[in-house]
Structure formats: C-alpha cells, structure tokens
Design a protein around this motif. Structure first.
Motif, PDB file in Angstrom:
ATOM      1  N   SER A   1       0.833  -1.203   0.000  1.00 27.60           N
ATOM      2  CA  SER A   1       0.000   0.000   0.000  1.00 27.60           C
ATOM      3  C   SER A   1       0.872   1.259   0.000  1.00 27.60           C
ATOM      4  N   LYS A   2       0.350   2.334  -0.599  1.00 29.36           N
ATOM      5  CA  LYS A   2       1.051   3.622  -0.592  1.00 29.36           C
ATOM      6  C   LYS A   2       0.136   4.725  -0.051  1.00 29.36           C
ATOM      7  N   GLY A   3      -0.961   5.005  -0.761  1.00 27.75           N
ATOM      8  CA  GLY A   3      -1.900   6.040  -0.330  1.00 27.75           C
ATOM      9  C   GLY A   3      -1.983   7.181  -1.323  1.00 27.75           C
ATOM     10  N   CYS A   4      -3.215   7.553  -1.694  1.00 24.84           N
ATOM     11  CA  CYS A   4      -3.441   8.699  -2.593  1.00 24.84           C
ATOM     12  C   CYS A   4      -4.776   9.344  -2.219  1.00 24.84           C
ATOM     13  N   PHE A   5      -5.149  10.404  -2.946  1.00 24.32           N
ATOM     14  CA  PHE A   5      -6.386  11.110  -2.594  1.00 24.32           C
ATOM     15  C   PHE A   5      -7.627  10.252  -2.850  1.00 24.32           C
ATOM     16  N   ARG A   6      -7.515   9.296  -3.799  1.00 25.41           N
ATOM     17  CA  ARG A   6      -8.682   8.461  -4.126  1.00 25.41           C
ATOM     18  C   ARG A   6      -9.034   7.501  -2.996  1.00 25.41           C
ATOM     19  N   CYS A   7      -8.021   7.087  -2.209  1.00 26.10           N
ATOM     20  CA  CYS A   7      -8.276   6.144  -1.096  1.00 26.10           C
ATOM     21  C   CYS A   7      -8.090   6.829   0.253  1.00 26.10           C
ATOM     22  N   SER A   8      -8.153   8.171   0.258  1.00 20.49           N
ATOM     23  CA  SER A   8      -7.984   8.970   1.492  1.00 20.49           C
ATOM     24  C   SER A   8      -6.651   8.658   2.182  1.00 20.49           C
ATOM     25  N   ASN A   9      -5.619   8.406   1.378  1.00 21.74           N
ATOM     26  CA  ASN A   9      -4.256   8.142   1.877  1.00 21.74           C
ATOM     27  C   ASN A   9      -4.139   6.903   2.771  1.00 21.74           C
ATOM     28  N   THR A  10      -5.055   5.965   2.615  1.00 19.74           N
ATOM     29  CA  THR A  10      -4.968   4.728   3.409  1.00 19.74           C
ATOM     30  C   THR A  10      -4.224   3.625   2.647  1.00 19.74           C
ATOM     31  N   GLY A  11      -4.223   3.730   1.304  1.00 14.71           N
ATOM     32  CA  GLY A  11      -3.598   2.688   0.491  1.00 14.71           C
ATOM     33  C   GLY A  11      -4.538   1.546   0.146  1.00 14.71           C
ATOM     34  N   TYR A  12      -5.756   1.600   0.693  1.00 20.47           N
ATOM     35  CA  TYR A  12      -6.720   0.505   0.471  1.00 20.47           C
ATOM     36  C   TYR A  12      -8.077   1.086   0.102  1.00 20.47           C
ATOM     37  N   LYS A  13      -8.830   0.348  -0.695  1.00 19.50           N
ATOM     38  CA  LYS A  13     -10.174   0.802  -1.084  1.00 19.50           C
ATOM     39  C   LYS A  13     -11.084  -0.415  -1.262  1.00 19.50           C
ATOM     40  N   GLY A  14     -12.021  -0.601  -0.348  1.00 15.73           N
ATOM     41  CA  GLY A  14     -12.922  -1.750  -0.390  1.00 15.73           C
ATOM     42  C   GLY A  14     -12.326  -2.952   0.335  1.00 15.73           C
ATOM     43  N   ARG A  15     -13.151  -4.006   0.464  1.00 17.90           N
ATOM     44  CA  ARG A  15     -12.696  -5.224   1.153  1.00 17.90           C
ATOM     45  C   ARG A  15     -13.117  -6.466   0.376  1.00 17.90           C
ATOM     46  N   VAL A  16     -12.391  -7.542   0.604  1.00 18.18           N
ATOM     47  CA  VAL A  16     -12.695  -8.820  -0.040  1.00 18.18           C
ATOM     48  C   VAL A  16     -12.727  -9.909   1.035  1.00 18.18           C
ATOM     49  N   GLY A  17     -13.553 -10.917   0.837  1.00 21.94           N
ATOM     50  CA  GLY A  17     -13.639 -12.014   1.804  1.00 21.94           C
ATOM     51  C   GLY A  17     -12.486 -12.992   1.644  1.00 21.94           C
ATOM     52  N   VAL A  18     -12.018 -13.493   2.783  1.00 21.49           N
ATOM     53  CA  VAL A  18     -11.027 -14.579   2.807  1.00 21.49           C
ATOM     54  C   VAL A  18     -11.740 -15.767   3.446  1.00 21.49           C
ATOM     55  N   TYR A  19     -11.755 -16.913   2.753  1.00 21.17           N
ATOM     56  CA  TYR A  19     -12.646 -18.006   3.147  1.00 21.17           C
ATOM     57  C   TYR A  19     -11.934 -19.325   3.430  1.00 21.17           C
ATOM     58  N   GLU A  20     -12.622 -20.118   4.260  1.00 21.07           N
ATOM     59  CA  GLU A  20     -12.205 -21.488   4.574  1.00 21.07           C
ATOM     60  C   GLU A  20     -13.487 -22.320   4.607  1.00 21.07           C
ATOM     61  N   LEU A  21     -13.595 -23.305   3.730  1.00 25.52           N
ATOM     62  CA  LEU A  21     -14.818 -24.120   3.648  1.00 25.52           C
ATOM     63  C   LEU A  21     -14.528 -25.540   4.103  1.00 25.52           C
ATOM     64  N   LEU A  22     -15.140 -25.916   5.236  1.00 28.73           N
ATOM     65  CA  LEU A  22     -14.985 -27.273   5.773  1.00 28.73           C
ATOM     66  C   LEU A  22     -16.234 -28.079   5.436  1.00 28.73           C
ATOM     67  N   LEU A  23     -16.080 -29.111   4.618  1.00 28.70           N
ATOM     68  CA  LEU A  23     -17.191 -30.013   4.293  1.00 28.70           C
ATOM     69  C   LEU A  23     -17.148 -31.201   5.243  1.00 28.70           C
ATOM     70  N   VAL A  24     -18.268 -31.494   5.872  1.00 28.08           N
ATOM     71  CA  VAL A  24     -18.315 -32.574   6.864  1.00 28.08           C
ATOM     72  C   VAL A  24     -18.462 -33.910   6.132  1.00 28.08           C
ATOM     73  N   ASN A  25     -17.342 -34.665   6.084  1.00 30.49           N
ATOM     74  CA  ASN A  25     -17.358 -35.998   5.459  1.00 30.49           C
ATOM     75  C   ASN A  25     -17.404 -37.084   6.543  1.00 30.49           C
ATOM     76  N   GLU A  26     -17.319 -38.345   6.149  1.00 31.51           N
ATOM     77  CA  GLU A  26     -17.427 -39.450   7.113  1.00 31.51           C
ATOM     78  C   GLU A  26     -16.316 -39.416   8.161  1.00 31.51           C
ATOM     79  N   GLU A  27     -15.091 -39.055   7.740  1.00 31.12           N
ATOM     80  CA  GLU A  27     -13.966 -38.999   8.679  1.00 31.12           C
ATOM     81  C   GLU A  27     -14.198 -37.938   9.748  1.00 31.12           C
ATOM     82  N   ILE A  28     -14.684 -36.760   9.321  1.00 30.73           N
ATOM     83  CA  ILE A  28     -14.929 -35.668  10.278  1.00 30.73           C
ATOM     84  C   ILE A  28     -16.111 -36.015  11.189  1.00 30.73           C
ATOM     85  N   ARG A  29     -17.111 -36.711  10.648  1.00 29.24           N
ATOM     86  CA  ARG A  29     -18.236 -37.169  11.495  1.00 29.24           C
ATOM     87  C   ARG A  29     -17.719 -38.112  12.593  1.00 29.24           C
ATOM     88  N   GLN A  30     -16.837 -39.024  12.232  1.00 31.32           N
ATOM     89  CA  GLN A  30     -16.291 -39.967  13.209  1.00 31.32           C
ATOM     90  C   GLN A  30     -15.451 -39.247  14.259  1.00 31.32           C
TER      91      GLN A  30
END
Length: 369
Positions: free
Chosen positions: A294-323
């Motif tokens: 990040s650096k920062g400019c007038f478009r991002c109010s000098n924060t270096g960031y604009k907007g957010r994105v999700g970071v995900y982890e998907l756990l599917l419950v299979n037979e091993e996890i059930r056990q």
C-alpha cells in the motif's frame, strides 16, 4: 464508514470512523459540545436523555438523499462522559452476490452444491464485523424461489429481501432467538436462517431442525471452521447430533483491497519470501515474484486501500470428520483431517490473494493469525 465512535476525552471530543474495518480520526469538536451532541443522538434514538450512569441501546432510521440508513446506537458511561457508538446499515445498498464475495472458484462450486441440499445445517463463523451476515444474505438470494418457504430470525434485520419472511428479535417483548425459532417451526418452513447462535437453547433447536428435514443457516463466533464443531459441544450439544446435522462450516475474514490507483509493485526472491512466510504458495521454479504494497493517494484517502474482499475457509463434513466429532476430537485434529480432504485454510486463501495482487502481506497478517 460502517461505524461512528464519539468519545469524550479530558479536554476534547474525538470522532472516529471505521472505514474498511479500521478506525480513522475524523474530527475533534470542542468538549463543550459533547453533552449536546450526545443528548441529540439519544433523542433521535428514543433513549433516556436523563440517564447517564448505565449503558443504553437505541435505533433510528434516517433518510439521506435517496438512501435509507438504519443506525444502531449504543451509549457507554466512561470517565469523561458518555461514549456513543453508531453502527450504520445502508438498507438501500446493493446486495453482494456469492461470486463477488471473494470465494476461491473451486470452493464456490462446492458451497453452491451444499446450499442446494434439502436439509442439514450450514454454519458461517468469524469475529464480529467479518461479513458473516453478508455471506448468509448472498446465500439466501441463491436458494430463494417461489417453491421454498424461507423464514429468518434476526437481530437486527440488516437487508430486506423479497420473498423472505424476516422476523426481528425483540427481547423486551419476549421474542428471543430461541422463542422465534420455535414459532418458525410451526410455520411450515423449508429453509431457516438464524442470525446468530448465542446460547445452548438456540443451538439445540437449530440442530434438531436440521435433523427433521429443514435446511438451516446460522452464524457462530469461532476462530476457524473446525472450532465451530467443538463450540457446539461446549454448548452442550451431543456429538451424535452435531455429526448427523452439520453439513458444512464456512470461516471467513475481511481483508482490505489495495487501492488500484496507488498500489506499489516490488520484487521479492523465493528465498526472502520463504524465510518470512514458509507456507507461501509458490510454483516450482518460481524464483522471483512481484507483490504489491500500500502507498496512499487522494482516491483512497491516503490509506492505500479501497474496499474489502472475503477470505474463506470451507470445511465439508465428510465421514472422517463425522467420526472425529463422535470421538470428541479436538479442533486441531478435525482441521488436519479437513486439510487432508482438500480444505483451503484461511491463511492459504489470504496468501493466494496476496499473490494475485488483490491485497498485501501486511493486511493478511493483520486479519489472520
């Protein structure tokens, strides 16, 4: 901004805005204006202006231009006066689709298959402000159809969706998550969404609903997907009920997106990268890599960031996890089994987004331990 904080200091009042998950100073009005400002907000939110010794909660709807904004107001008595926190919910905002959330493509396909199942329980987990409600609303918009009776119980109703029966929790009137859920089950639902599993009673009714032919969506507070399984056990839910009802757990965080106008590219060698981040996803023969900071400019109010994105982890419950669930396994054992079955962890997904130039290493280290 998602939140406004009005905080009394010894000689001034500090106003801070939470933008993209991080607080920034906005202004410092004189201390003499603080009492008038707080009283005005309390009047608008139907709160007791004479009571300054105990915390209070209130709510107000505002019309700003063509937008309707719901404001949740909370006051807290501090050493120098009352602190006011306002959560802003834009009712006119466009609902984000599943594709726009930031799910890795293979995980998105798996998640879409899971939410089309006729019964079972899907939990979304993460800290406050990590976008759990947005994920649930995007999910409901996918499964919403004329042939399905979808009922939600929420506190508060953040988005109003056509075709859904949305119930607002009202603790003062005796309508809690547990009571609301019991009433919902008498209304012939196909799909139930519970805003949050806060207690053992709500957890038990949710699990039993999933076992009796309903598709149940809800949120719970844990650090990762595997932790949700052990948390249900801590709430007193028998392991055989959890193993039979749970179909998937989604853990998520929100990371800030680098401003496209000012982000700075830099080169880093394989050796430097693996010294600091041993698990960084590198391809065979990839000796040099271009990352961004990040650096920062007038478009991002000098924060270096604009907007957010999700970071995900998907756990599917299979037979091993059930056990493993039936055997009272720890969260780390369940996580290892899920990784063995192909689960992408929060950290791995975050580092992939760094490699793609969406966000920075520093941002991922801030949001994911």
């Amino acid at each position: 901004a998602s939140d406004v904080h009005i905080e009394p200091q010894e000689k001034s009042t500090r106003v801070r805005l939470r933008i993209d998950g991080v607080l920034h100073n906005a202004m410092q009005p004189p201390k003499r204006l603080h009492a008038s400002l707080v009283s005005r907000i309390k009047v608008m939110a139907n709160m007791d202006i004479a009571e300054r010794r105990v915390p209070q909660d209130g709510r107000v709807s505002l019309k700003i231009d063509d937008k309707t904004v719901d404001v949740r107001v909370a006051t807290l008595p501090t050493a120098y006066g009352e602190k006011v926190t306002m959560r802003l919910l834009n009712r006119s905002g466009k609902l984000i689709s599943l594709e726009e959330l930031g799910f890795p493509l293979p995980e998105l396909e798996k998640y879409r298959r899971i939410v089309q199942m006729p019964y079972g329980m899907v939990l979304v987990t993460g800290p406050t402000g990590s976008g759990k409600s947005t994920t649930l609303y995007a999910t409901l918009s996918v499964v919403n159809s004329v042939g399905k009776n979808i009922i939600t119980v929420e506190d508060p109703i953040e988005y109003r969706l056509d075709g859904l029966n949305q119930v607002q929790v009202n603790v003062r009137a005796g309508l809690t998550f547990a009571n609301g859920l019991r009433s919902i089950l008498r209304s012939d639902p196909d799909i139930i969404m519970i805003g949050e599993i806060r207690d053992a009673e709500t957890a038990r009714i949710a699990v039993e609903s999933a076992l009796t032919g309903h598709l149940v969506f809800s949120t719970i507070h844990t650090n990762d997907a595997a932790g949700a399984i052990t948390r249900l056990g801590d709430m007193g839910i028998e392991t055989f009920l959890t193993a039979s009802s749970l179909t998937a757990v989604v853990a998520q965080r929100l990371a800030r997106i680098l401003c496209p106008h000012c982000k700075q590219a830099y080169e880093i060698t394989r050796e430097q990268l693996l010294t600091n981040i041993p698990d960084f996803p590198l391809c065979e023969g990839e000796e040099k890599l271009t990352l961004y900071r990040s650096k920062g400019c007038f478009r991002c109010s000098n924060t270096g960031y604009k907007g957010r994105v999700g970071v995900y982890e998907l756990l599917l419950v299979n037979e091993e996890i059930r056990q493993l669930t039936l055997d009272h396994a720890s969260g780390s054992q369940i996580k290892d089994a899920a990784i063995g079955a192909g689960m992408i962890t929060l950290r791995q997904d975050g580092l992939r987004k760094v490699k793609e130039g969406i966000t920075s290493v520093e941002e991922i280290m801030r949001v994911i331990v």
